[in-house]
Write a protein that holds these residues in place. Structure first.
Motif, PDB file in Angstrom:
ATOM      1  N   GLY B   2      27.822 -22.787 -56.611  1.00 25.58           N
ATOM      2  CA  GLY B   2      26.995 -22.153 -57.616  1.00 25.58           C
ATOM      3  C   GLY B   2      27.546 -22.372 -58.997  1.00 25.58           C
ATOM      4  N   LEU B   3      27.202 -21.438 -59.861  1.00 17.98           N
ATOM      5  CA  LEU B   3      27.548 -21.584 -61.266  1.00 17.98           C
ATOM      6  C   LEU B   3      29.055 -21.662 -61.495  1.00 17.98           C
ATOM      7  N   SER B   4      29.824 -20.886 -60.718  1.00 22.43           N
ATOM      8  CA  SER B   4      31.270 -20.866 -60.967  1.00 22.43           C
ATOM      9  C   SER B   4      31.900 -22.222 -60.659  1.00 22.43           C
ATOM     10  N   ASP B   5      31.338 -22.948 -59.662  1.00 25.12           N
ATOM     11  CA  ASP B   5      31.854 -24.302 -59.398  1.00 25.12           C
ATOM     12  C   ASP B   5      31.627 -25.205 -60.602  1.00 25.12           C
ATOM     13  N   LEU B   6      30.589 -24.912 -61.333  1.00 23.47           N
ATOM     14  CA  LEU B   6      30.273 -25.703 -62.535  1.00 23.47           C
ATOM     15  C   LEU B   6      30.924 -25.117 -63.784  1.00 23.47           C
ATOM     16  N   HIS B   7      31.814 -24.130 -63.594  1.00 22.06           N
ATOM     17  CA  HIS B   7      32.539 -23.527 -64.705  1.00 22.06           C
ATOM     18  C   HIS B   7      31.601 -22.828 -65.694  1.00 22.06           C
ATOM     19  N   ILE B   8      30.577 -22.196 -65.151  1.00 26.10           N
ATOM     20  CA  ILE B   8      29.671 -21.404 -65.993  1.00 26.10           C
ATOM     21  C   ILE B   8      29.837 -19.944 -65.581  1.00 26.10           C
ATOM     22  N   ASP B   9      30.131 -19.096 -66.576  1.00 26.57           N
ATOM     23  CA  ASP B   9      30.595 -17.743 -66.260  1.00 26.57           C
ATOM     24  C   ASP B   9      29.557 -16.648 -66.453  1.00 26.57           C
ATOM     25  N   PHE B  10      28.282 -17.021 -66.559  1.00 23.78           N
ATOM     26  CA  PHE B  10      27.252 -15.989 -66.749  1.00 23.78           C
ATOM     27  C   PHE B  10      26.022 -16.407 -65.968  1.00 23.78           C
ATOM     28  N   LYS B  11      25.062 -15.499 -65.858  1.00 24.42           N
ATOM     29  CA  LYS B  11      23.887 -15.772 -65.036  1.00 24.42           C
ATOM     30  C   LYS B  11      22.600 -15.838 -65.845  1.00 24.42           C
ATOM     31  N   LYS B  12      22.682 -15.445 -67.119  1.00 32.82           N
ATOM     32  CA  LYS B  12      21.480 -15.431 -67.954  1.00 32.82           C
ATOM     33  C   LYS B  12      21.725 -16.209 -69.221  1.00 32.82           C
ATOM     34  N   VAL B  13      20.722 -16.918 -69.659  1.00 31.60           N
ATOM     35  CA  VAL B  13      20.801 -17.602 -70.939  1.00 31.60           C
ATOM     36  C   VAL B  13      19.667 -17.095 -71.816  1.00 31.60           C
ATOM     37  N   SER B  14      19.988 -16.832 -73.057  1.00 34.43           N
ATOM     38  CA  SER B  14      18.988 -16.400 -74.025  1.00 34.43           C
ATOM     39  C   SER B  14      18.497 -17.642 -74.773  1.00 34.43           C
ATOM     40  N   ILE B  15      17.207 -17.884 -74.716  1.00 36.07           N
ATOM     41  CA  ILE B  15      16.649 -19.034 -75.435  1.00 36.07           C
ATOM     42  C   ILE B  15      16.077 -18.555 -76.765  1.00 36.07           C
ATOM     43  N   PHE B  16      16.508 -19.203 -77.824  1.00 36.67           N
ATOM     44  CA  PHE B  16      16.008 -18.881 -79.156  1.00 36.67           C
ATOM     45  C   PHE B  16      14.982 -19.954 -79.512  1.00 36.67           C
ATOM     46  N   GLU B  17      13.714 -19.557 -79.550  1.00 41.69           N
ATOM     47  CA  GLU B  17      12.600 -20.502 -79.725  1.00 41.69           C
ATOM     48  C   GLU B  17      12.357 -20.774 -81.216  1.00 41.69           C
ATOM     49  N   VAL B  18      12.466 -22.048 -81.586  1.00 40.47           N
ATOM     50  CA  VAL B  18      12.328 -22.397 -83.002  1.00 40.47           C
ATOM     51  C   VAL B  18      11.080 -23.244 -83.301  1.00 40.47           C
ATOM     52  N   GLY B  19      10.224 -23.395 -82.276  1.00 38.76           N
ATOM     53  CA  GLY B  19       9.066 -24.290 -82.432  1.00 38.76           C
ATOM     54  C   GLY B  19       8.174 -24.019 -83.636  1.00 38.76           C
ATOM     55  N   PRO B  20       7.721 -22.777 -83.819  1.00 37.75           N
ATOM     56  CA  PRO B  20       6.778 -22.542 -84.930  1.00 37.75           C
ATOM     57  C   PRO B  20       7.389 -22.829 -86.305  1.00 37.75           C
ATOM     58  N   ARG B  21       8.716 -22.745 -86.439  1.00 36.65           N
ATOM     59  CA  ARG B  21       9.340 -23.044 -87.728  1.00 36.65           C
ATOM     60  C   ARG B  21       9.982 -24.433 -87.721  1.00 36.65           C
ATOM     61  N   ASP B  22      11.075 -24.594 -87.026  1.00 41.24           N
ATOM     62  CA  ASP B  22      11.783 -25.875 -87.057  1.00 41.24           C
ATOM     63  C   ASP B  22      10.917 -26.982 -86.465  1.00 41.24           C
ATOM     64  N   GLY B  23      10.097 -26.600 -85.484  1.00 36.45           N
ATOM     65  CA  GLY B  23       9.245 -27.589 -84.837  1.00 36.45           C
ATOM     66  C   GLY B  23       8.148 -28.116 -85.743  1.00 36.45           C
ATOM     67  N   LEU B  24       7.518 -27.201 -86.476  1.00 30.65           N
ATOM     68  CA  LEU B  24       6.327 -27.590 -87.248  1.00 30.65           C
ATOM     69  C   LEU B  24       6.595 -27.923 -88.708  1.00 30.65           C
ATOM     70  N   GLN B  25       7.757 -27.524 -89.238  1.00 35.06           N
ATOM     71  CA  GLN B  25       7.916 -27.549 -90.696  1.00 35.06           C
ATOM     72  C   GLN B  25       7.739 -28.927 -91.342  1.00 35.06           C
ATOM     73  N   ASN B  26       8.055 -29.992 -90.601  1.00 29.87           N
ATOM     74  CA  ASN B  26       7.937 -31.326 -91.201  1.00 29.87           C
ATOM     75  C   ASN B  26       6.648 -32.046 -90.839  1.00 29.87           C
ATOM     76  N   GLU B  27       5.726 -31.345 -90.216  1.00 30.21           N
ATOM     77  CA  GLU B  27       4.448 -31.990 -89.894  1.00 30.21           C
ATOM     78  C   GLU B  27       3.732 -32.369 -91.192  1.00 30.21           C
ATOM     79  N   PRO B  28       3.208 -33.589 -91.250  1.00 32.87           N
ATOM     80  CA  PRO B  28       2.636 -34.083 -92.509  1.00 32.87           C
ATOM     81  C   PRO B  28       1.310 -33.417 -92.894  1.00 32.87           C
ATOM     82  N   ASP B  29       0.527 -33.009 -91.900  1.00 35.25           N
ATOM     83  CA  ASP B  29      -0.762 -32.379 -92.207  1.00 35.25           C
ATOM     84  C   ASP B  29      -0.628 -30.868 -92.027  1.00 35.25           C
TER      85      ASP B  29
END
Lengths: 296, 296
Positions: B2-29
């Motif tokens: 499991g995770l510990s064999d892969l040297h990962i010490d937690f079971k949950k990851v928090s995803i910080f979604e940046v699509g509406p800002r970082d994703g769209l900011q350089n769109e030309p239209d």
């Protein structure tokens, strides 16, 4: 900080280049023999030392590989480079031996359903064939490398018990295969299964080297490569340009692009003996041969 | 295994979604405000709990974000979801506070050259600005998340000394930022630098959480994510559909696609709280808004 912090215990990775065979075999239009030869020349110019050049499969099944002998004869073979051909069965081995090859690659699946569908044999029957192939190859001075397909999962059967993969790998080693390659045939591997299958097989092999063969999966394949290195696997299969599979069939994506793999391994501080700039050009050339658009 | 064999010490990851800002900011239209709102709604429907919705940057610099207030007012805000906006400076913070935001995201680079070019300030000046921003934010009940750009390398300066990144991170924590995000602004990170920078900063922070923000690099970004998890980082930034950057400028590729990240994390056995099918639909919708072709 370095490789040991990342739990990687070696400094060199051997890349097994499958572009001319696995990369091109499903291309819909016949690729000129001269272009195939040119690709192999570019690969060896870039530093590739192990190249899966073609396949001795019946042209009825894979017309793209009908020029196997012409391609092999057209290459300016160099000292220190191993030229391989895939053989689907004993008949293919005989043709490869006649063509003067010193190394062949065999294939079978760890999934009964997948093996039956693709090779029309049970896993036990395939193992018998592998034994016969290894014996004949050994008596003709030919080395054998062996793929185990669906090692990380099968679309029909789901996860394959690790013990089954281990058992097949041990038998193939016993028959004489000098290297086993674990194939993620339809892109089902994730980092946990890649690590588990890889490390379990690795610890059970006595002298055979072990390779991992992943297909593209939006980037996850490179997490799979990383954990494979951590599992002690120091041979990775890839195809220049990321060719292979069928770009329009889900689950049958192209191979890992050799140029991206080289880039990642060099960033890790691992040696590959391959020149990034030259392999990138070879990859671009390979993509130019493809009827599909490749983005890798 | 499991995770510990892969040297990962937690079971949950928090995803910080940046699509509406970082994703769209350089769109030309200019993308219709209603479509931006629809994207945020799809993201929260998919289970995203932290969304970078827009940016309070002057419309002269980023016209795409001119509708910041309208987008924020148009969302049906839900309990338990944090809506963020990027602020480039103190002025942006005042506008964000006026708009009733409870959380903002600041940005500065660890590279003097890059910071000067982008923010027209030295790193020391930016840190002073960050201190002032944090003080004002705290007095208005607003939480601050802080990006450190070029944390894994700068196209002008090359590798940034890890101590400099650590020093900036510690100061930002001291000023009050509750989370630091290490930005691979131009896609220079490899697994060794990702692990080294990530683990060194992680061990020096006392209470702030730490995030990693990678851009697409032919798949290597997912090896970078994996080693970041191994370095103890349990927050990863990504954008639905892999939008962002400038698809035609080398080194400024899009963000990691949230749907691919979720797929990989779930395959690892890590919880994200995000529904893969729904986030894939949100990603497809985001790609449909883009003028570029996205293959992630």
């Amino acid at each position: 900080m370095g490789l040991s912090d990342l739990h990687i215990d070696f400094k060199k990775v051997s890349i097994f280049e499958v572009g001319p065979r696995d990369g091109l075999q499903n291309e819909p239009d016949f690729i000129a023999t001269g272009d195939k030869i040119r690709l192999v020349e570019m690969l060896q110019d870039a530093g590739c030392r192990r190249i899966e050049v073609t396949s001795f499969v019946h042209p009825r099944w894979v017309p793209q590989m009908a020029d196997a002998v012409d391609v092999l004869n057209g290459i300016s073979r160099r000292e220190g480079i191993t030229y391989n051909a895939l053989i689907p069965n004993f008949k293919g081995l005989e043709r490869a031996v006649d063509a003067g090859l010193k190394e062949v690659v065999t294939i079978m699946s760890s999934s009964e359903s997948h093996n039956t569908k693709n090779l029309n044999m049970s896993v036990a029957e395939s193992l018998e064939e592998m034994k016969r192939i290894n014996e004949y190859a050994a008596s003709h001075g030919v080395r054998v490398r062996s793929y185990i397909g669906t090692a990380y999962g099968c679309p029909m059967e789901g996860a394959i018990p690790v013990e089954k993969v281990v058992d097949i790998a041990k038998k193939l080693e016993e028959y004489g295969s000098y290297e086993i390659s674990l194939g993620d045939t339809t892109g089902m591997a994730g980092p946990v299964s890649a690590y588990e299958v890889g490390s379990r097989v690795r610890e059970q092999l006595k002298k055979a080297s072990l390779a991992a063969h992943f297909h593209r999966a939006s980037g996850i394949e490179f997490a799979n490569v990383l954990v494979s290195l951590q599992a002690g696997i120091d041979v990775i299969d890839s195809a220049a340009g990321g060719l292979g599979g069928c770009p329009y069939a889900p689950g049958a994506t192209g191979n890992i692009a050799t140029e991206t793999l080289v880039d990642m391994l060099h960033r890790l501080g691992l040696e590959t003996g391959i020149d990034l700039e030259k392999i990138t050009k070879a990859g671009d050339f390979a993509k130019g041969l493809s009827a599909y658009e490749h983005t890798a």
